[in-house]
Structures are given as structure tokens and as C-alpha cells.
Design a protein around this motif. Structure first.
Motif, PDB file in Angstrom:
ATOM      1  N   LEU A  27      27.062  49.244  49.182  1.00  0.00           N
ATOM      2  CA  LEU A  27      26.353  50.463  49.593  1.00  0.00           C
ATOM      3  C   LEU A  27      25.720  50.288  50.971  1.00  0.00           C
ATOM      4  CD1 LEU A  27      24.732  51.556  46.219  1.00  0.00           C
ATOM      5  CD2 LEU A  27      26.373  52.879  47.560  1.00  0.00           C
ATOM      6  N   ASP A  28      25.257  49.072  51.286  1.00  0.00           N
ATOM      7  CA  ASP A  28      24.739  48.810  52.634  1.00  0.00           C
ATOM      8  C   ASP A  28      25.842  49.007  53.670  1.00  0.00           C
ATOM      9  OD1 ASP A  28      22.212  48.229  51.695  1.00  0.00           O
ATOM     10  OD2 ASP A  28      22.509  46.053  51.695  1.00  0.00           O
ATOM     11  N   ARG A  29      27.042  48.572  53.351  1.00  0.00           N
ATOM     12  CA  ARG A  29      28.164  48.759  54.270  1.00  0.00           C
ATOM     13  C   ARG A  29      28.537  50.235  54.388  1.00  0.00           C
ATOM     14  NH1 ARG A  29      32.630  45.444  51.726  1.00  0.00           N
ATOM     15  NH2 ARG A  29      33.862  46.250  53.467  1.00  0.00           N
ATOM     16  N   VAL A  30      28.374  50.978  53.308  1.00  0.00           N
ATOM     17  CA  VAL A  30      28.631  52.419  53.367  1.00  0.00           C
ATOM     18  C   VAL A  30      27.659  53.086  54.334  1.00  0.00           C
ATOM     19  CG1 VAL A  30      28.622  54.572  52.035  1.00  0.00           C
ATOM     20  CG2 VAL A  30      29.619  52.497  51.046  1.00  0.00           C
ATOM     21  N   GLU A  31      26.379  52.692  54.280  1.00  0.00           N
ATOM     22  CA  GLU A  31      25.389  53.247  55.208  1.00  0.00           C
ATOM     23  C   GLU A  31      25.787  52.952  56.656  1.00  0.00           C
ATOM     24  OE1 GLU A  31      22.837  55.196  54.462  1.00  0.00           O
ATOM     25  OE2 GLU A  31      23.352  55.082  52.344  1.00  0.00           O
ATOM     26  N   GLU A  32      26.218  51.732  56.905  1.00  0.00           N
ATOM     27  CA  GLU A  32      26.645  51.360  58.260  1.00  0.00           C
ATOM     28  C   GLU A  32      27.856  52.189  58.690  1.00  0.00           C
ATOM     29  OE1 GLU A  32      27.437  47.207  58.055  1.00  0.00           O
ATOM     30  OE2 GLU A  32      25.338  46.645  57.725  1.00  0.00           O
ATOM     31  N   ASP A  68      20.196  60.026  46.834  1.00  0.00           N
ATOM     32  CA  ASP A  68      20.506  58.962  45.882  1.00  0.00           C
ATOM     33  C   ASP A  68      21.892  58.364  46.050  1.00  0.00           C
ATOM     34  OD1 ASP A  68      21.996  61.104  45.028  1.00  0.00           O
ATOM     35  OD2 ASP A  68      20.904  61.380  43.148  1.00  0.00           O
ATOM     36  N   ARG A  69      22.710  58.918  46.963  1.00  0.00           N
ATOM     37  CA  ARG A  69      24.081  58.419  47.160  1.00  0.00           C
ATOM     38  C   ARG A  69      24.788  58.315  45.806  1.00  0.00           C
ATOM     39  NH1 ARG A  69      23.019  59.768  52.021  1.00  0.00           N
ATOM     40  NH2 ARG A  69      22.714  58.182  53.643  1.00  0.00           N
ATOM     41  N   ALA A  70      24.641  59.358  45.000  1.00  0.00           N
ATOM     42  CA  ALA A  70      25.121  59.315  43.622  1.00  0.00           C
ATOM     43  C   ALA A  70      26.624  59.103  43.536  1.00  0.00           C
ATOM     44  CB  ALA A  70      24.725  60.599  42.896  1.00  0.00           C
ATOM     45  N   ARG A  71      27.396  59.909  44.287  1.00  0.00           N
ATOM     46  CA  ARG A  71      28.840  59.813  44.185  1.00  0.00           C
ATOM     47  C   ARG A  71      29.365  58.465  44.687  1.00  0.00           C
ATOM     48  NH1 ARG A  71      27.009  64.043  41.738  1.00  0.00           N
ATOM     49  NH2 ARG A  71      26.732  65.409  43.483  1.00  0.00           N
ATOM     50  N   GLY A  84      38.143  45.558  41.791  1.00  0.00           N
ATOM     51  CA  GLY A  84      38.411  45.784  43.201  1.00  0.00           C
ATOM     52  C   GLY A  84      37.737  44.751  44.095  1.00  0.00           C
ATOM     53  N   ASP A  85      38.350  44.466  45.241  1.00  0.00           N
ATOM     54  CA  ASP A  85      37.835  43.481  46.201  1.00  0.00           C
ATOM     55  C   ASP A  85      36.590  44.036  46.891  1.00  0.00           C
ATOM     56  OD1 ASP A  85      37.353  41.632  48.170  1.00  0.00           O
ATOM     57  OD2 ASP A  85      39.211  42.016  49.286  1.00  0.00           O
ATOM     58  N   PRO A  86      35.413  43.398  46.698  1.00  0.00           N
ATOM     59  CA  PRO A  86      34.197  43.922  47.324  1.00  0.00           C
ATOM     60  C   PRO A  86      34.181  43.794  48.841  1.00  0.00           C
ATOM     61  CG  PRO A  86      33.748  41.834  46.230  1.00  0.00           C
ATOM     62  CD  PRO A  86      35.146  42.224  45.851  1.00  0.00           C
ATOM     63  N   ALA A  96      32.051  56.496  51.853  1.00  0.00           N
ATOM     64  CA  ALA A  96      31.478  57.298  52.937  1.00  0.00           C
ATOM     65  C   ALA A  96      32.056  58.711  52.914  1.00  0.00           C
ATOM     66  CB  ALA A  96      31.753  56.630  54.283  1.00  0.00           C
ATOM     67  N   ALA A  97      33.347  58.823  52.621  1.00  0.00           N
ATOM     68  CA  ALA A  97      33.971  60.144  52.527  1.00  0.00           C
ATOM     69  C   ALA A  97      33.344  60.965  51.404  1.00  0.00           C
ATOM     70  CB  ALA A  97      35.474  60.001  52.294  1.00  0.00           C
TER      71      ALA A  97
END
Length: 323
Positions: A27-32, A68-71, A84-86, A96-97
Motif C-alpha cells: 500500500l505504501d508503494r501504491v501511494e508512491e 481508507d483505500r478500501a478497494r 502473488g509476488d509482493p 492505483a488504478a
């Protein structure tokens, strides 16, 4: 003379990263990724079209306000549980999409409902209308605000689709299905309200959401399925669907009992008029039963280490009472 050699302890086994920490790191990488996408779009326009850059800034402000970045959370849960590979970049793009798609949906809902605030800041149509009025521009401030916000939603959707376009064929098919069914479901929700047929009691959810449900399939089922597809685990598609269905019903019941954001004054009136203490206890038992049903569906399938327990705990948290 005998030499004594100190025996060294065996090397420690590598510590397994907990499911929660795995997901938090992603999720931190998603924010970036979200910041990078919006920064890139802003750089593209700021030297050639200041007004276009301003629209990007408005969208970026709403996205960075959080939520909350629920999805993305549900999607990453399904992806990591499927093994899945983290460290892969594709799930970060997909998450992000999903957040950008959710932002588009929220912007349009705010316009329809004439909401004043979103994530603690003025909604886009309100802030743009205020800008119009302050500037003394031509035309009607309200219509300018709504049109500007709609275009910001269009931009969020375009950026989401650009990220999703990089998905492999099967995950992209799930993404496309999610997009279309969310649109049809949203229309159905609005039509029921306009026809005075909307019932705040989530009976349809308890009985089993029909195809295109604007809340259940989009909130839980499709993101989980997208995670399984991206992890190349088609065997989990039916498992995740069976997990999501009762869990969504439990979540909707909890929202009705506790007064969630989708359950407004009519739901409050119905609760006060029809639900006495015994009936509320019955509803609480139904929530527990639905959560148990969801947990049972993930008790046997092969999942990544620690994720069977996390999916069971996640079900409890989704339907938990407000603190």
C-alpha cells in the motif's frame, strides 16, 4: 594441549513477513505510484496549459487527502492470499488504478448528491463553483463547478484505464467487467431512489446480491477476483466469490444497524420505528452467521502462508461494530 572450539549457534531461520505487513508495504508503494502518476500529469500540462494543470492539482488534492483505500486493500488481500509476488510492479499499478476509479466514482456521487465535503475538504464541484463566483466569471457558478468536477472525474478514469491497460489479458477482462458493472449498478441505484423504490433494509444483499450490484460486487467480489487473476490463480475465482457474497451482506447489515454513510435519514427512521432490542439481536446473530459463512469458504483452499487466517480475521473486521 587441547584446543576448545566454541560451537556457534545455527543460523536463525529467516523471519516470515506477516500478511498485514506485506499488504502495508505494498500500500505504501501504491501511494508512491499515485503521486508519481499525478505529478507526471501535472508536469505535462503546467508549462503548456495552466488551466489544465489546475484541474490536475484539484484531482491530486482529493487523492492525496487519503481515505481508507478500501478497494486497493481488498484487491491486495486477494492477490497476496493467492500467492502473488509482493515485489511485482503490476499489482501496484492495478491497485492505483482501482483508487483512481474509486475517486472518479466519488466525484460523480458528490455531484449527484450535492455533497459539501469529501475526505475533510470541500468537494470538487463546490470548490470550483466558489472559484467561479470569486472570479466573477461568466455563466452560472454551480454549473461551472459541476462541469469542472465531472471533467476531473473523467481524468481520474482516463489515468486509471491507462494503468489497467498494462494488465495481462485475464486480469484486464476482470477490470473491464468491474468497470461496466459498476456503471450499470450505479445507475440502478439512482433509478430505484428516483422511483421511490429504494429500501434501506439490505434484504437483497442478505438474499444474495444480483449481478451488477453497485455495492457488493464492486466493493469486495471484483477486487478479490482481480487479485486472483493477476496472481494466475483461476481456481480461486469461485472461492473469492463465495467469500465476498456473505461478507458483503454482513457489512451492509452492519452499516444499516450502525448508521453507515450510505444509510441516511430514512434508514435511521426505519431503525427507530421497526427494530426493537430483540430484532437488533436477531440482526446481530445474522451478521455473525454471515461472517462465519465467509470464513468457512476460505478454510480449505490452498492459500499463501498466513493468509487463510488473515482472510478470516478480515471478515470479522469488515463486519465489526463501530468503536
Amino acid at each position: 594441549m587441547t584446543k576448545h572450539h566454541r560451537q556457534l549457534p545455527p543460523p536463525a531461520a529467516p523471519r516470515t513477513v506477516s500478511p498485514q505487513l506485506q499488504r502495508a508495504k505494498m500500500l505504501d508503494r501504491v501511494e508512491e505510484r499515485l503521486r508519481a502518476v499525478l505529478d507526471e500529469e501535472h508536469r505535462r500540462w503546467r508549462t503548456t496549459d495552466a488551466r489544465g494543470a489546475g484541474l490536475v492539482e484539484s484531482l491530486a488534492e482529493l487523492v492525496s487527502a487519503g481515505g481508507d483505500r478500501a478497494r486497493p486493500t481488498v484487491f491486495l488481500t486477494g492477490y497476496l492470499a493467492a500467492g502473488g509476488d509482493p515485489g511485482a510492479p503490476a499489482p501496484v499499478d492495478a491497485a492505483a488504478a482501482l483508487e483512481l476509479l474509486d475517486t472518479c466514482t466519488l466525484i460523480r456521487a458528490d455531484i449527484r448528491e450535492n455533497a459539501a465535503l469529501r475526505r475533510g475538504i470541500p468537494t470538487l464541484h463546490v470548490s470550483r463553483a466558489a472559484e467561479h463566483e470569486h472570479g466573477g466569471w461568466a455563466g452560472e457558478a454551480r454549473r461551472f463547478g459541476e462541469a469542472s468536477a465531472t471533467l476531473a472525474g473523467d481524468l481520474a478514469l482516463a489515468l486509471a484505464d491507462r494503468l489497467a491497460a498494462r494488465l495481462p489479458a485475464e486480469p484486464w477482462r476482470v477490470w473491464d467487467e468491474l468497470r461496466r458493472e459498476r456503471t450499470i449498478g450505479s445507475y440502478g441505484h439512482q433509478a430505484l431512489a428516483a422511483e421511490y423504490l429504494e429500501d434501506p433494509w439490505p434484504g437483497r444483499c442478505v438474499a444474495g446480491c444480483d449481478r451488477g450490484c453497485s455495492a457488493g460486487w464492486y466493493a469486495l467480489r471484483h477486487p478479490l477476483r482481480l487479485g486472483a487473476a493477476l496472481a494466475a490463480r483461476p481456481d480461486l475465482d469461485a472461492v473469492y466469490a463465495a467469500y465476498a457474497r456473505p461478507l458483503h451482506a454482513a457489512w451492509r447489515l452492519r452499516g444499516f444497524l450502525d448508521g453507515g454513510p450510505e444509510f441516511t435519514w430514512d434508514a435511521e427512521m426505519l431503525r427507530e420505528l421497526l427494530l426493537d432490542a430483540e430484532e437488533r439481536d436477531t440482526a446481530e446473530r445474522l451478521i455473525d452467521e454471515l461472517v462465519c459463512r465467509a470464513r468457512h469458504t476460505v478454510a480449505a483452499p490452498p492459500l499463501a502462508e498466513g493468509w487463510r487466517e488473515e482472510l478470516a480475521a478480515f471478515a470479522v473486521r469488515v463486519a465489526a461494530r463501530d468503536a
